[in-house]
Design an enzyme around this catalytic site. Structure first.
Site, PDB file in Angstrom:
ATOM      1  N   HIS A 241       2.728  -4.912  -2.220  1.00  0.00           N
ATOM      2  CA  HIS A 241       1.820  -3.933  -2.827  1.00  0.00           C
ATOM      3  C   HIS A 241       2.286  -3.750  -4.269  1.00  0.00           C
ATOM      4  O   HIS A 241       3.351  -3.191  -4.515  1.00  0.00           O
ATOM      5  CB  HIS A 241       1.909  -2.625  -2.033  1.00  0.00           C
ATOM      6  CG  HIS A 241       0.968  -1.568  -2.503  1.00  0.00           C
ATOM      7  ND1 HIS A 241       0.805  -0.372  -1.834  1.00  0.00           N
ATOM      8  CD2 HIS A 241       0.120  -1.500  -3.573  1.00  0.00           C
ATOM      9  CE1 HIS A 241      -0.095   0.373  -2.457  1.00  0.00           C
ATOM     10  NE2 HIS A 241      -0.509  -0.283  -3.526  1.00  0.00           N
TER      11      HIS A 241
ATOM     12  N   GLU B 102      -8.495  -4.171   7.375  1.00  0.00           N
ATOM     13  CA  GLU B 102      -7.195  -3.866   7.972  1.00  0.00           C
ATOM     14  C   GLU B 102      -7.285  -2.439   8.486  1.00  0.00           C
ATOM     15  O   GLU B 102      -7.456  -1.499   7.705  1.00  0.00           O
ATOM     16  CB  GLU B 102      -6.065  -4.005   6.948  1.00  0.00           C
ATOM     17  CG  GLU B 102      -4.708  -3.652   7.561  1.00  0.00           C
ATOM     18  CD  GLU B 102      -3.523  -3.926   6.635  1.00  0.00           C
ATOM     19  OE1 GLU B 102      -3.634  -4.784   5.735  1.00  0.00           O
ATOM     20  OE2 GLU B 102      -2.485  -3.257   6.827  1.00  0.00           O
TER      21      GLU B 102
ATOM     22  N   ASN C 277       5.752  -7.164   5.094  1.00  0.00           N
ATOM     23  CA  ASN C 277       5.658  -6.437   3.829  1.00  0.00           C
ATOM     24  C   ASN C 277       7.079  -6.233   3.284  1.00  0.00           C
ATOM     25  O   ASN C 277       7.904  -5.577   3.920  1.00  0.00           O
ATOM     26  CB  ASN C 277       4.968  -5.089   4.080  1.00  0.00           C
ATOM     27  CG  ASN C 277       4.781  -4.305   2.804  1.00  0.00           C
ATOM     28  OD1 ASN C 277       5.692  -4.213   1.990  1.00  0.00           O
ATOM     29  ND2 ASN C 277       3.619  -3.717   2.626  1.00  0.00           N
TER      30      ASN C 277
ATOM     31  N   GLU D 182      -1.626  -6.263  -1.814  1.00  0.00           N
ATOM     32  CA  GLU D 182      -2.293  -4.964  -1.678  1.00  0.00           C
ATOM     33  C   GLU D 182      -2.422  -4.355  -3.069  1.00  0.00           C
ATOM     34  O   GLU D 182      -1.470  -4.364  -3.850  1.00  0.00           O
ATOM     35  CB  GLU D 182      -1.451  -4.030  -0.805  1.00  0.00           C
ATOM     36  CG  GLU D 182      -1.281  -4.518   0.608  1.00  0.00           C
ATOM     37  CD  GLU D 182      -0.319  -3.626   1.387  1.00  0.00           C
ATOM     38  OE1 GLU D 182       0.212  -2.649   0.822  1.00  0.00           O
ATOM     39  OE2 GLU D 182      -0.088  -3.919   2.558  1.00  0.00           O
TER      40      GLU D 182
ATOM     41  N   THR E  64       1.184   4.590   1.413  1.00  0.00           N
ATOM     42  CA  THR E  64      -0.275   4.671   1.445  1.00  0.00           C
ATOM     43  C   THR E  64      -0.726   5.665   2.525  1.00  0.00           C
ATOM     44  O   THR E  64      -0.403   5.494   3.696  1.00  0.00           O
ATOM     45  CB  THR E  64      -0.874   3.282   1.763  1.00  0.00           C
ATOM     46  OG1 THR E  64      -0.157   2.317   1.003  1.00  0.00           O
ATOM     47  CG2 THR E  64      -2.340   3.234   1.400  1.00  0.00           C
TER      48      THR E  64
ATOM     49  N   ARG F 153       6.494   1.180  -8.717  1.00  0.00           N
ATOM     50  CA  ARG F 153       7.708   1.818  -8.185  1.00  0.00           C
ATOM     51  C   ARG F 153       8.586   0.861  -7.390  1.00  0.00           C
ATOM     52  O   ARG F 153       9.767   1.105  -7.216  1.00  0.00           O
ATOM     53  CB  ARG F 153       7.367   3.044  -7.353  1.00  0.00           C
ATOM     54  CG  ARG F 153       6.754   2.754  -6.014  1.00  0.00           C
ATOM     55  CD  ARG F 153       6.711   3.976  -5.139  1.00  0.00           C
ATOM     56  NE  ARG F 153       5.762   4.961  -5.610  1.00  0.00           N
ATOM     57  CZ  ARG F 153       5.121   5.817  -4.803  1.00  0.00           C
ATOM     58  NH1 ARG F 153       5.375   5.802  -3.513  1.00  0.00           N
ATOM     59  NH2 ARG F 153       4.269   6.679  -5.272  1.00  0.00           N
TER      60      ARG F 153
ATOM     61  N   HIS G 255       9.894  -2.826   0.548  1.00  0.00           N
ATOM     62  CA  HIS G 255      11.098  -1.999   0.680  1.00  0.00           C
ATOM     63  C   HIS G 255      12.338  -2.687   0.128  1.00  0.00           C
ATOM     64  O   HIS G 255      13.296  -2.022  -0.257  1.00  0.00           O
ATOM     65  CB  HIS G 255      11.317  -1.616   2.146  1.00  0.00           C
ATOM     66  CG  HIS G 255      10.224  -0.736   2.652  1.00  0.00           C
ATOM     67  ND1 HIS G 255      10.107   0.584   2.308  1.00  0.00           N
ATOM     68  CD2 HIS G 255       9.162  -1.008   3.435  1.00  0.00           C
ATOM     69  CE1 HIS G 255       9.026   1.091   2.880  1.00  0.00           C
ATOM     70  NE2 HIS G 255       8.439   0.147   3.564  1.00  0.00           N
TER      71      HIS G 255
ATOM     72  N   ARG H 110       1.942  -1.628  -7.036  1.00  0.00           N
ATOM     73  CA  ARG H 110       1.373  -0.299  -7.326  1.00  0.00           C
ATOM     74  C   ARG H 110       1.192  -0.119  -8.819  1.00  0.00           C
ATOM     75  O   ARG H 110       1.918  -0.705  -9.625  1.00  0.00           O
ATOM     76  CB  ARG H 110       2.312   0.788  -6.783  1.00  0.00           C
ATOM     77  CG  ARG H 110       2.413   0.819  -5.264  1.00  0.00           C
ATOM     78  CD  ARG H 110       3.257   2.001  -4.835  1.00  0.00           C
ATOM     79  NE  ARG H 110       2.580   3.246  -5.124  1.00  0.00           N
ATOM     80  CZ  ARG H 110       1.959   3.994  -4.203  1.00  0.00           C
ATOM     81  NH1 ARG H 110       1.970   3.642  -2.938  1.00  0.00           N
ATOM     82  NH2 ARG H 110       1.368   5.113  -4.548  1.00  0.00           N
TER      83      ARG H 110
ATOM     84  N   HIS I 258       0.484  -0.452   9.290  1.00  0.00           N
ATOM     85  CA  HIS I 258       1.053   0.812   8.822  1.00  0.00           C
ATOM     86  C   HIS I 258       1.731   1.550   9.970  1.00  0.00           C
ATOM     87  O   HIS I 258       1.091   1.895  10.959  1.00  0.00           O
ATOM     88  CB  HIS I 258       0.022   1.740   8.173  1.00  0.00           C
ATOM     89  CG  HIS I 258       0.666   2.597   7.109  1.00  0.00           C
ATOM     90  ND1 HIS I 258       1.455   3.679   7.404  1.00  0.00           N
ATOM     91  CD2 HIS I 258       0.677   2.497   5.752  1.00  0.00           C
ATOM     92  CE1 HIS I 258       1.916   4.213   6.294  1.00  0.00           C
ATOM     93  NE2 HIS I 258       1.461   3.504   5.273  1.00  0.00           N
TER      94      HIS I 258
END
Ligand code: PXP
Length: 271
Positions: A72, A180, A36, A99, A130, A78, A39, A74, A219
């Site tokens: 992801h 998931e 992922n 996602e 999340t 962000r 970041h 969003r 996660h």
């Protein structure tokens, strides 16, 4: 399904000292690593500039052994931007996992971009990341509609849920291809509480795989807690972001990914 096609199998010649098994091959299904890269986009957005670019990060992650690139998008944009999604769709040949919140605007975007897999997640504006899994039991109609639209286009759909029997049964009833399992509670727990959380994950995983669901998890997984989760029977995909990008600050993304990949591969060998 696209992701099924790229499932890795490690072929091991069996130890020649065992004469009756000499030259036999064992096929061991390996859990895939989804990296992922949100970041990386978070750092870029801190300055609203062009670097670091998540598209470059995806290239580095793939070179480090990532099987899947996870992002992801969003609703509040962000971190990952629409531009990132478009470029990543062009540059990640297979194994792009998107996602998304289960709302019409985001489902429409997924239908236009056609990632290999969409993971439906809950989303709240005020959350840092999340929190909790999707409430499939309480939101069946909306989730069912999203699944149908995405599956009609050949996009594999996964539901991000807590390791909870009721949520799993609701997911199964919707004929989704994958779940998931949310590993956040496991990752936050310590000592005997962590063992109990692992038991919850293992029990949920058994229900999922016995029912034919593809099993993913993610996660809060890191270099210290990933092995027991990777060892859960028939675990197919682990999505990991924060710990890999954190380690990348010190050792570089390619190395951070290959270190995680090795842990997952070794764990898959002894399950
Ligand atoms: N899986 C899902 C569904 C997520 O929402 C996230 C966080 O974006 C992850 C995996 C990765 O979590 P982490 O960054 O804690 O590794």
């Amino acid at each position: 399904m696209q992701l099924k096609r790229q499932r890795r199998i490690l072929v091991l010649p069996l130890i020649p000292q065992i004469p009756q098994l000499d030259l036999t091959l064992v096929l061991i299904p390996m859990a895939l690593l989804g990296v992922n890269i949100d970041h990386v986009a978070t750092v870029r957005q801190a300055r609203r500039t062009y670097e670091p670019d998540p598209v470059f990060a995806a290239g580095e992650a793939l070179l480090g052994g990532a099987d899947i690139i996870t992002i992801h998008l969003r609703e509040d944009r962000r971190h990952i931007q629409d531009r990132d999604l478009k470029l990543l769709r062009e540059t990640v040949p297979s194994g792009l996992n998107l996602e998304l919140a289960c709302v019409p605007e985001m489902i429409q975007i997924a239908c236009e971009v056609c990632p290999n897999q969409v993971t439906l997640v809950p989303e709240r504006r005020e959350e840092v990341t999340t929190e909790g899994g999707l409430n499939v039991v309480g939101d069946t109609v909306r989730i069912d509609y999203a699944i149908r639209r995405l599956q009609e286009l050949g996009i594999e759909v996964s539901l991000f849920i807590d390791p909870d029997q009721q949520q799993l049964e609701a997911a199964l009833a919707l004929q989704v291809q994958a779940v998931e399992l949310h590993t956040g509670s496991y990752a936050l727990a310590t000592g005997s509480a962590q063992s109990l959380e692992l038991d919850r994950l293992t029990a949920a995983a058994a229900i999922a795989t016995q029912s034919g669901l593809k099993l993913n998890a993610g996660h809060g997984l890191n270099y210290l807690n990933v092995i027991p989760v990777a060892q859960i029977a028939r675990m197919q995909e682990l999505n990991i972001g924060h710990s890999i990008v954190s380690r990348a600050i010190f050792v570089g993304l390619r190395t951070a990914v290959s270190d995680m990949k090795r842990l997952i591969t070794d764990a898959s060998l002894v399950r």
